[in-house]
Each structure stands twice: as C-alpha cells, then as structure tokens.
Write a protein that holds these residues in place. Structure first.
Motif, PDB file in Angstrom:
ATOM      1  N   HIS A   8      39.527  11.336   2.087  1.00  0.00           N
ATOM      2  CA  HIS A   8      38.773  12.429   2.581  1.00  0.00           C
ATOM      3  C   HIS A   8      38.714  13.664   1.808  1.00  0.00           C
ATOM      4  O   HIS A   8      37.689  14.332   1.359  1.00  0.00           O
ATOM      5  N   ARG A   9      39.836  14.012   1.193  1.00  0.00           N
ATOM      6  CA  ARG A   9      39.893  15.472   0.499  1.00  0.00           C
ATOM      7  C   ARG A   9      39.685  15.343  -0.818  1.00  0.00           C
ATOM      8  O   ARG A   9      39.219  16.124  -1.617  1.00  0.00           O
ATOM      9  N   GLU A  10      39.998  14.221  -1.594  1.00  0.00           N
ATOM     10  CA  GLU A  10      39.918  14.335  -2.889  1.00  0.00           C
ATOM     11  C   GLU A  10      38.811  13.208  -3.599  1.00  0.00           C
ATOM     12  O   GLU A  10      38.094  13.346  -4.467  1.00  0.00           O
ATOM     13  N   PHE A  11      38.952  11.991  -3.009  1.00  0.00           N
ATOM     14  CA  PHE A  11      38.377  10.701  -3.585  1.00  0.00           C
ATOM     15  C   PHE A  11      36.868  11.002  -3.077  1.00  0.00           C
ATOM     16  O   PHE A  11      35.504  10.863  -3.755  1.00  0.00           O
ATOM     17  N   PHE A  12      36.504  11.140  -1.811  1.00  0.00           N
ATOM     18  CA  PHE A  12      35.200  11.217  -1.387  1.00  0.00           C
ATOM     19  C   PHE A  12      34.265  12.013  -1.865  1.00  0.00           C
ATOM     20  O   PHE A  12      33.134  11.771  -2.250  1.00  0.00           O
ATOM     21  N   PRO A  13      34.521  13.477  -2.146  1.00  0.00           N
ATOM     22  CA  PRO A  13      33.843  14.534  -2.654  1.00  0.00           C
ATOM     23  C   PRO A  13      33.423  14.029  -4.050  1.00  0.00           C
ATOM     24  O   PRO A  13      32.319  14.398  -4.564  1.00  0.00           O
ATOM     25  N   ARG A  14      34.562  13.424  -5.061  1.00  0.00           N
ATOM     26  CA  ARG A  14      34.162  13.090  -6.197  1.00  0.00           C
ATOM     27  C   ARG A  14      33.112  11.852  -6.245  1.00  0.00           C
ATOM     28  O   ARG A  14      32.176  11.955  -7.046  1.00  0.00           O
ATOM     29  N   VAL A  15      33.466  10.900  -5.594  1.00  0.00           N
ATOM     30  CA  VAL A  15      32.385   9.887  -5.322  1.00  0.00           C
ATOM     31  C   VAL A  15      30.893  10.304  -4.855  1.00  0.00           C
ATOM     32  O   VAL A  15      29.917   9.977  -5.586  1.00  0.00           O
ATOM     33  N   ALA A  16      31.010  11.138  -4.099  1.00  0.00           N
ATOM     34  CA  ALA A  16      29.682  11.799  -3.584  1.00  0.00           C
ATOM     35  C   ALA A  16      28.843  12.503  -4.725  1.00  0.00           C
ATOM     36  O   ALA A  16      27.630  12.522  -4.698  1.00  0.00           O
ATOM     37  N   ALA A  17      29.861  13.163  -5.383  1.00  0.00           N
ATOM     38  CA  ALA A  17      29.145  14.105  -6.447  1.00  0.00           C
ATOM     39  C   ALA A  17      28.444  13.319  -7.743  1.00  0.00           C
ATOM     40  O   ALA A  17      27.568  13.531  -8.125  1.00  0.00           O
ATOM     41  N   GLY A  18      29.206  12.193  -7.920  1.00  0.00           N
ATOM     42  CA  GLY A  18      28.836  11.074  -8.805  1.00  0.00           C
ATOM     43  C   GLY A  18      27.426  10.654  -8.529  1.00  0.00           C
ATOM     44  O   GLY A  18      26.360  10.616  -9.223  1.00  0.00           O
ATOM     45  N   VAL A  19      27.397  10.336  -7.183  1.00  0.00           N
ATOM     46  CA  VAL A  19      26.081   9.903  -6.585  1.00  0.00           C
ATOM     47  C   VAL A  19      25.079  10.697  -6.879  1.00  0.00           C
ATOM     48  O   VAL A  19      23.942  10.354  -7.177  1.00  0.00           O
ATOM     49  N   PHE A  20      25.363  11.783  -6.255  1.00  0.00           N
ATOM     50  CA  PHE A  20      24.177  12.785  -6.089  1.00  0.00           C
ATOM     51  C   PHE A  20      23.691  13.255  -7.560  1.00  0.00           C
ATOM     52  O   PHE A  20      22.556  13.481  -7.776  1.00  0.00           O
ATOM     53  N   ALA A  21      24.807  13.492  -8.684  1.00  0.00           N
ATOM     54  CA  ALA A  21      24.395  13.827  -9.905  1.00  0.00           C
ATOM     55  C   ALA A  21      23.404  12.833 -10.527  1.00  0.00           C
ATOM     56  O   ALA A  21      22.445  13.119 -11.432  1.00  0.00           O
ATOM     57  N   VAL A  22      23.532  11.594 -10.178  1.00  0.00           N
ATOM     58  CA  VAL A  22      22.864  10.380 -10.726  1.00  0.00           C
ATOM     59  C   VAL A  22      21.246  10.645 -10.156  1.00  0.00           C
ATOM     60  O   VAL A  22      20.215  10.557 -10.879  1.00  0.00           O
ATOM     61  N   TRP A  23      21.124  10.617  -8.910  1.00  0.00           N
ATOM     62  CA  TRP A  23      19.902  11.012  -8.194  1.00  0.00           C
ATOM     63  C   TRP A  23      19.370  12.349  -8.659  1.00  0.00           C
ATOM     64  O   TRP A  23      18.078  12.099  -9.162  1.00  0.00           O
TER      65      TRP A  23
END
Length: 266
Positions: free
Chosen positions: A145-160
């Motif tokens: 929740h604290r480390e992995f999810f924010p970075r995964v969400a950031a990568g997804v959002f950056a591509v969009w």
C-alpha cells in the motif's frame, strides 16, 4: 548428460511459469487496492500524489517537445512523399494512423518504462536483496500500500498523460503543417479525422494505451515484491534483474502492438 539438460529445461520452465504467476498475483493485489476506497484515504493520499507528480511533471514537457519534433519531421516526410506520388488527399489520414494510432502510444509506454518504472523496479530489487524491504516489513510497514501501489499508479498515469497530450499536440501540428494557419480547412480536417477514429478504432486505441500502461506499471514492480529468492538475487549481476523485467515488458508490449495492428487492419 541428457538428464542434466532436461533438468535445466525443467528449472527454466518452472522459473518462467513462476514469474508469470507472480505477475498475475501482483496485478490482482494492485487492482484490489485500486478499487478499495480506503486506498485513497488521508493516510495514503500524500504518497500517491507525490509519486504521480514525480512521474508525470518532470517528463511531460520533455516528452511533449520530443514527440512534437519527431511528429513534425514525420509529417513533413509523409506530406512530401504523398505529393510526389499524387496522393495528397491521403496524407492526413496516413499521418493520423501512423503517428496517433501507432507510434505515439508505443513511444509513451517505452519512455515511461525506461525513465520511471524500470529504474524503480531495480531500486526495489536492490532493497529486497539487501534486506531493507524485509526490515520494513518486520517493522509492520504495509509495503504494497505504501510503496508499490503509488509507483504502479504513477507509471500507469504517466503513460495516459503523455500519450493523451502528445496525441492532441500531433493532431494540431498535422493541421498546421498541411493547411497552415487558416480556419477554413477545419471542416474537412475534422471529417477526415472523424473517419479515421471510428468507434472500433477509438476503442482499440483506448485499450492499447490502457494495456500499455498496465504492463509498464506492473511488470517492473512484480518480481521485487516477493521476499523468497532474495538470497539468489544477491548472487546475480546487478543488471540481471532489470534485464529480465525489460525483456518481459518488451515482449508484452510487442504482443499488445501486434494485437492492435490486427484489430485495426484485419
């Protein structure tokens, strides 16, 4: 001799299957967090917002400028080539199909992978190998929740974000390059673009960008999430982890691109 070869093949096949199974399991965990309202509570919002900004803001301007320069060059090449063969009426459609439908989403996914998610995955793998992530887990930290999810969400959002901004900019540059600074060609331009972006093509483009973003966000992080095998990773060369994730990511991106081409042109 034959037995040893078969044993190595068996180990390789099991490692390959285990890697894809872990990726699937990690994706399910991430999507579960994404659909959970508690993920976006007061405790998790600062880390998520920070990663979204760090992944998107510094790269948006550079990627936009880079894609604009490449788009201008390719638009000029397509227009001049179409004029030389007497096919000028097809120049705009070709520009939209080549750049907006194919090159820009692929380039945005590769850019985010090489600049953001693959380096983050290598960093987490090094922390896992050194025991830093295990120490945080023993202290009660929720790493997913604290480390992995924010970075995964950031990568997804950056591509969009990068794909959306660059596609819109390319459509504007295509109009200016072909018709110039005049509003009188807008009706014909929108008609041609509308014929290209029919419902099926628009759906395929949205799905392609979505699958690209999920692959870019999930694959580099998945193998770093699991604690077992950390001792084996300590014995690897430093770039081996990133290389394996890169190969897996590029293979998935290639399959997505092939599927989109088949959907658009077959």
């Amino acid at each position: 001799m034959l037995f040893s070869v078969l044993r190595r093949l068996h180990r390789s096949a099991m490692a390959w299957l285990r890697g894809w199974w872990r990726l699937l399991h990690f994706a399910v965990l991430i999507f579960s967090l994404a659909l959970s309202p508690s993920t976006y509570g007061r405790a998790g919002r600062p880390a998520l917002a920070r990663q979204l900004v760090l992944a998107t803001a510094p790269n948006l301007m550079w990627f936009t400028v880079l894609s604009a320069l490449i788009s201008l060059v390719l638009i000029r090449i397509v227009v001049v080539t179409a004029l030389s063969y007497g096919l000028s009426r097809y120049a705009l459609e070709m520009v939209v199909r080549v750049l907006v439908l194919e090159l820009i989403p692929l380039t945005a996914a590769l850019f985010v992978a090489l600049r953001i998610t693959l380096p983050d995955g290598i960093e987490f793998a090094q922390m896992r190998a050194s025991g830093a992530l295990d120490a945080l887990q023993r202290q009660g930290a929720d790493l997913l929740h604290r480390e992995f999810f924010p970075r995964v969400a950031a990568g997804v959002f950056a591509v969009w974000m990068l794909a959306a901004v660059s596609c819109v900019l390319t459509l504007v540059l295509a109009y200016l390059s072909i018709y110039g600074f005049t509003p009188w060609a807008l009706q014909g331009y929108t008609r041609v673009v509308g014929q290209v972006f029919n419902p099926a093509v628009s759906l395929i483009l949205a799905l392609k960008i979505g699958f690209f973003s999920f692959a870019v966000g999930l694959i580099p992080m998945a193998s770093s999430f699991y604690a077992d095998g950390a001792a084996g990773r300590r014995q690897r060369l430093p770039g081996t982890h990133g290389l394996s994730d890169m190969l897996r990511l590029f293979s998935v991106i290639l399959l997505i691109e092939i599927a989109s081409l088949m959907g658009n042109y077959y």
